[in-house]
Design an enzyme around this catalytic site. Structure first.
Site, PDB file in Angstrom:
ATOM      1  N   LYS A 185      30.045  35.270  53.817  1.00  0.00           N
ATOM      2  CA  LYS A 185      30.128  34.049  52.885  1.00  0.00           C
ATOM      3  C   LYS A 185      29.826  32.656  53.128  1.00  0.00           C
ATOM      4  O   LYS A 185      29.449  32.502  54.446  1.00  0.00           O
ATOM      5  CB  LYS A 185      31.755  34.136  52.611  1.00  0.00           C
ATOM      6  CG  LYS A 185      32.502  35.361  51.938  1.00  0.00           C
ATOM      7  CD  LYS A 185      33.923  35.243  51.769  1.00  0.00           C
ATOM      8  CE  LYS A 185      34.613  36.445  51.114  1.00  0.00           C
ATOM      9  NZ  LYS A 185      34.062  36.686  49.902  1.00  0.00           N
ATOM     10  N   ASP A 198      59.035  48.266  37.335  1.00  0.00           N
ATOM     11  CA  ASP A 198      59.264  47.784  38.757  1.00  0.00           C
ATOM     12  C   ASP A 198      59.300  48.854  39.688  1.00  0.00           C
ATOM     13  O   ASP A 198      60.035  49.828  39.642  1.00  0.00           O
ATOM     14  CB  ASP A 198      61.033  47.092  38.625  1.00  0.00           C
ATOM     15  CG  ASP A 198      61.746  46.558  40.157  1.00  0.00           C
ATOM     16  OD1 ASP A 198      60.839  46.823  41.035  1.00  0.00           O
ATOM     17  OD2 ASP A 198      62.659  46.143  39.876  1.00  0.00           O
ATOM     18  N   HIS A 253      31.238  48.825  52.247  1.00  0.00           N
ATOM     19  CA  HIS A 253      29.932  48.789  51.684  1.00  0.00           C
ATOM     20  C   HIS A 253      28.835  48.891  52.459  1.00  0.00           C
ATOM     21  O   HIS A 253      27.917  49.607  52.030  1.00  0.00           O
ATOM     22  CB  HIS A 253      29.788  47.408  51.110  1.00  0.00           C
ATOM     23  CG  HIS A 253      31.034  47.122  49.951  1.00  0.00           C
ATOM     24  ND1 HIS A 253      31.583  47.855  48.977  1.00  0.00           N
ATOM     25  CD2 HIS A 253      31.625  45.748  49.824  1.00  0.00           C
ATOM     26  CE1 HIS A 253      32.425  47.321  48.446  1.00  0.00           C
ATOM     27  NE2 HIS A 253      32.482  46.183  48.656  1.00  0.00           N
ATOM     28  N   GLU A 264      26.805  36.259  50.233  1.00  0.00           N
ATOM     29  CA  GLU A 264      27.685  35.626  48.987  1.00  0.00           C
ATOM     30  C   GLU A 264      27.393  34.161  49.260  1.00  0.00           C
ATOM     31  O   GLU A 264      27.487  33.628  50.486  1.00  0.00           O
ATOM     32  CB  GLU A 264      28.870  36.236  49.061  1.00  0.00           C
ATOM     33  CG  GLU A 264      29.283  37.732  48.971  1.00  0.00           C
ATOM     34  CD  GLU A 264      30.669  38.046  48.920  1.00  0.00           C
ATOM     35  OE1 GLU A 264      31.302  38.329  47.892  1.00  0.00           O
ATOM     36  OE2 GLU A 264      31.302  37.794  50.105  1.00  0.00           O
ATOM     37  N   ARG A 272      54.480  43.959  36.900  1.00  0.00           N
ATOM     38  CA  ARG A 272      55.889  43.575  37.073  1.00  0.00           C
ATOM     39  C   ARG A 272      56.461  42.758  35.751  1.00  0.00           C
ATOM     40  O   ARG A 272      57.531  42.556  35.347  1.00  0.00           O
ATOM     41  CB  ARG A 272      56.305  42.954  38.196  1.00  0.00           C
ATOM     42  CG  ARG A 272      56.082  43.851  39.372  1.00  0.00           C
ATOM     43  CD  ARG A 272      56.835  43.264  40.612  1.00  0.00           C
ATOM     44  NE  ARG A 272      58.129  43.316  40.582  1.00  0.00           N
ATOM     45  CZ  ARG A 272      58.907  42.621  41.591  1.00  0.00           C
ATOM     46  NH1 ARG A 272      58.211  42.499  42.759  1.00  0.00           N
ATOM     47  NH2 ARG A 272      60.041  42.600  41.418  1.00  0.00           N
ATOM     48  N   LYS A 320      39.543  49.533  47.646  1.00  0.00           N
ATOM     49  CA  LYS A 320      39.753  48.934  48.991  1.00  0.00           C
ATOM     50  C   LYS A 320      40.469  47.666  49.103  1.00  0.00           C
ATOM     51  O   LYS A 320      40.544  47.010  47.984  1.00  0.00           O
ATOM     52  CB  LYS A 320      38.325  48.912  49.313  1.00  0.00           C
ATOM     53  CG  LYS A 320      37.709  47.649  48.914  1.00  0.00           C
ATOM     54  CD  LYS A 320      36.121  47.499  49.778  1.00  0.00           C
ATOM     55  CE  LYS A 320      35.756  46.144  49.068  1.00  0.00           C
ATOM     56  NZ  LYS A 320      36.480  44.828  49.666  1.00  0.00           N
TER      57      LYS A 320
END
Length: 498
Positions: free
Chosen positions: A348, A102, A248, A224, A59, A156
């Protein structure tokens, strides 16, 4: 491998996080090694490839030189030093044009069509945007008749549940044929995943070992160290189940468990993955309660540095119930895998950044050489996807000296040591497959929706009960309940064995 025919790679969301961290660095890697077409600066004098061009779309109003400056500032730092080349970078930027667009103005797609009409060859539309923009972009492309002779790549998450996924697929499928749609899952592009197929179907010694009679359990982990990295508002709408398990982890499970396909053609491979997903035992409230653990990280330390808890992250409400960790047990009800539990885990702020598949074999039928041989998992195959891709086979061997004292040893295949040439990263491989029209490593609609169908009872159960996720300290391996999950089935996560 040079791309034989012209193409235009149209990147929607060209100033977004995904574009700067993954897509543009991967395209540069492919360009740097000559895989995006001719890049012979000495022969052409121009340095820009004739085969392929990139059109960046966002944009923000700016022109191509301004976008090149933006790439210098934001993309360059995400390119690894071992592939960096200043001259190649400048030639790569010469292949990139920019167009502000746009989405609310249909006439601007007509301008895009006019611009693309000047270049022959296939058009690739990469939607590095949020899923809420997929349908407006596709409708705009149809209005300008840009859905013909083109391919579209969808990132995804494709929806937030089965119904929303079906709605997106219906809308996109009304505009593009299924063989034009590339639903990307970057884990399928990892070298070690490809080597999993080679290991299973290219070596006669492994097929007899790949069945319930010899395998005790299989563990798949994607862990992670990082937190939400300033994307708290996004993660609040996603969570670990949608972000990692539905795509995954279930894709990796399907590849591990699939039967040999009739060929390596795209649909033959994807047919076998779909059969695995359809064989997953359906969940109910009792099985979700017993076999699914959800967690949320609190404050702690990663590599000796203090890190905040999830609810202290920007954009996250203090009473958030969003999970940052999921561990679960899955069962495949078919002839090959009946009775073999599959344990999946992702999170995480865990103790290490690692993605791996662990195949734990059964104990010997009789402890002839002592109790060490009677433990499941003494023999195990570890396929590591990150941070370093490798395959390691663990077994027992006699220690030197008197007596029959056994010790665990391993055989290693470290790909970075064995193969010295250029090795593609996951996004590089997948983008080249899109450009060359290869669908095998992309997720078909029926696969994706079957995965959503399987996780739906977990989503429903969590929405009805109010206990919330279990807390775990950053830098650990998740809540204690994740270890207890395996204990009740006589096993443990591999890191607890090391």
């Amino acid at each position: 491998m040079n791309t034989p025919s012209p193409y235009t790679f149209v990147l929607f969301g060209a100033t977004g996080d995904l574009s700067l961290r993954k897509v543009l660095p991967a395209l540069f890697r492919a360009f740097r090694t000559g895989q995006l077409g001719a890049d012979d600066a000495k022969d052409s004098g121009a340095g820009a490839t004739d085969a392929g061009r990139i059109l960046a779309i966002a944009r923000k109003p700016m022109d191509a030189p301004a976008y090149h400056a933006w790439c210098e500032q934001h993309v360059r730092g995400h390119i690894k030093p071992d592939v960096w080349d200043e001259s190649a970078w400048k030639r790569f930027l010469d292949t990139i044009d920019y167009m502000p667009l746009d989405l609310g103005r249909e006439d601007e797609f007509g301008v895009l069509a006019e611009r693309l009409s000047k270049r022959p060859g296939v058009r690739i539309f990469y939607l590095a945007t949020g899923p809420s923009l997929f349908i407006p972009i596709c409708e705009g492309l149809r209005s300008a008749k840009l859905n013909e002779n083109s391919r579209i790549v969808l990132e995804k998450p494709l929806g937030h549940d089965l119904a929303s996924s079906e709605a997106i697929n219906d809308a996109v499928g009304a505009i593009f044929r299924e063989d034009q749609i590339y639903r990307i899952d970057h884990y399928l592009g990892k070298e070690a995943v490809q080597n999993l197929l080679a290991l299973r179907f290219g070596n006669a010694i492994f097929e007899p070992l790949w069945r319930r009679e010899l395998i005790d359990n299989i563990q798949i982990t994607i862990a992670e160290e990082i937190g939400v990295e300033g994307r708290g508002e996004f993660y609040e709408q996603t969570g670990a189940l949608r972000d990692m398990v539905q795509n995954h982890l279930l894709q990796l499970l399907a590849i591990v468990a699939m039967e040999p396909p009739l060929s390596m053609d795209a649909d033959a491979v994807r047919d076998e993955k779909l059969r695995v997903l359809r064989s997953l035992r359906q969940l109910d409230d009792e099985s979700v309660s017993r076999n699914v653990v959800r967690g949320q990280y609190g404050g702690g330390a990663i590599r000796n540095s203090a890190v905040p808890g999830y609810t202290d992250e920007p954009g996250v409400p203090p009473d958030s119930q969003t999970e940052t960790f999921v561990a679960l047990k899955a069962d495949i009800d078919n002839w090959r895998w009946a009775g073999v539990p599959f344990f999946l885990r992702t999170g995480k702020r865990l103790g290490e950044r690692v993605a791996e598949i662990v195949v734990n074999y059964r104990a010997t039928p009789y402890p002839l050489l002592g109790d060490a041989t009677a433990q499941p998992g003494v023999n195990r195959l570890v396929i590591r996807l990150q941070p370093n891709e490798s395959i390691r086979l663990y077994c027992l061997a006699k220690q030197p000296g008197e007596g029959m004292n056994l010790q665990s040893v391993h055989l290693d295949l470290a790909f970075d040591q064995f193969f010295k040439g250029h090795r593609m990263d996951a996004y590089e491989r997948l983008l080249l497959d899109v450009i060359n029209g290869r669908l095998a490593l992309f997720v078909r609609r029926d696969e994706q929706e079957q995965a959503w169908r399987w996780v739906a009872p977990i989503q429903a159960y969590w929405s009805r009960q109010h206990k919330g996720p279990k807390r775990y300290a950053a830098g650990t391996w998740g809540p204690p309940a994740a270890s207890a999950l395996l204990t009740q089935y006589g096993s443990s996560w591999m890191e607890e064995d090391n």
